[in-house]
Design an enzyme around this catalytic site. Sequence first.
Site, short mmCIF file in Angstrom:
data_model
loop_
_atom_site.label_atom_id
_atom_site.label_comp_id
_atom_site.label_asym_id
_atom_site.label_seq_id
_atom_site.Cartn_x
_atom_site.Cartn_y
_atom_site.Cartn_z
N ARG A 81 0.85 -1.20 0.00
CA ARG A 81 0.00 0.00 0.00
C ARG A 81 0.89 1.26 0.00
NH1 ARG A 81 -2.36 -3.93 0.10
NH2 ARG A 81 -2.41 -3.32 -2.06
N HIS A 129 -8.16 6.77 10.57
CA HIS A 129 -7.71 5.38 10.59
C HIS A 129 -6.20 5.23 10.47
CE1 HIS A 129 -12.04 4.14 9.25
NE2 HIS A 129 -11.94 4.38 10.54
N GLY A 195 -16.56 10.00 -1.57
CA GLY A 195 -15.85 8.74 -1.81
C GLY A 195 -15.82 7.79 -0.64
N SER A 197 -18.22 4.67 1.41
CA SER A 197 -19.45 3.86 1.45
C SER A 197 -20.18 4.03 2.78
CB SER A 197 -19.09 2.38 1.24
OG SER A 197 -18.21 1.96 2.27
#
Length: 254
Positions: A81, A129, A195, A197
């Site tokens: 990532r 996060h 962007g 959910s």
Amino acid sequence: MKGPKIRERPARSSHAPSTYIGAVGRTRVVVFSGAGVSAESGIRTFRDAGGLWEEYPIEEVATPEAWARDPERVLRFYDVRREAIIRAAPNAAHIAIAGLEAGFDVAVITQNIDDLHERAGSTTVLHLHGEIMKARSTADPTLVTMINGTSLKPGDRCVLGSQLRPHIVWFGEEVPMIPSAARIVSRADRLLIVGTSLAVHPAAGLVQLAPPHCEIVLVDPDEVHVPRTGVRHIKGSASKGVPQLADEWLSEKT
Ligand code: OAD
């Protein structure tokens, strides 16, 4: 799929201090972003078709149990990532969000672990996060350090001699930035949700804390349930919808 059922709720919250109170007398814009804002920078989302959680089960790479069982796998997952994020560049949405600071008092609350909002020029960015470019001590979570280069390896240690882990909030862990984020959202005059959910709590619950007068706009190509009435949905990509909205908001000021 076998294995423990992951409840998509990383956390309980705990108090974290914040000095951000916003400027007096200026319209306060809060941007709440998720993986979709970085999708057009080439960063994969989590739950779209081909999303990350399809290829990597959460319980194998993003929980404290996964870390205890197989830290090398977890480190490799985040190394990949990090490499992608270092190669990526902010897109038109990140840039337009930073541009809002020309007319408004802006705070960005992001669920993303990338640094694309900062690289676009946003000055107040709260990462709910965690941050992929940082590592923290497994002995003392307050010991946070920048990662030099792309990878974090077994044997990379903090000043106390303990293994460093990615500075990421895993499923099942607390989200220490929630109280600060809640305070910011509760003072918003305008809230741009882009962007995301809104599938992960407690982050998703923040939108309910916007005050009654707050104008709420969602930019997302898909239907997203926002638990508020009167939400305007700009149905499209972040790179088109966000600059369009930013132009609209900024032109009202001239
Ligand atoms: P998701 O993958 O759940 O949702 C991505 C959202 O972005 C969806 O609503 C898509 O429709 C939208 N999207 C896709 N492409 C877009 C584009 N070009 N422009 C605008 N929107 C687009 O990602 P998040 O909601 O961010 O947490 O996920 C929240 C959290 O779940 C993440 O922070 C991560 C994950 O598990 C942890 O790892 C703790």
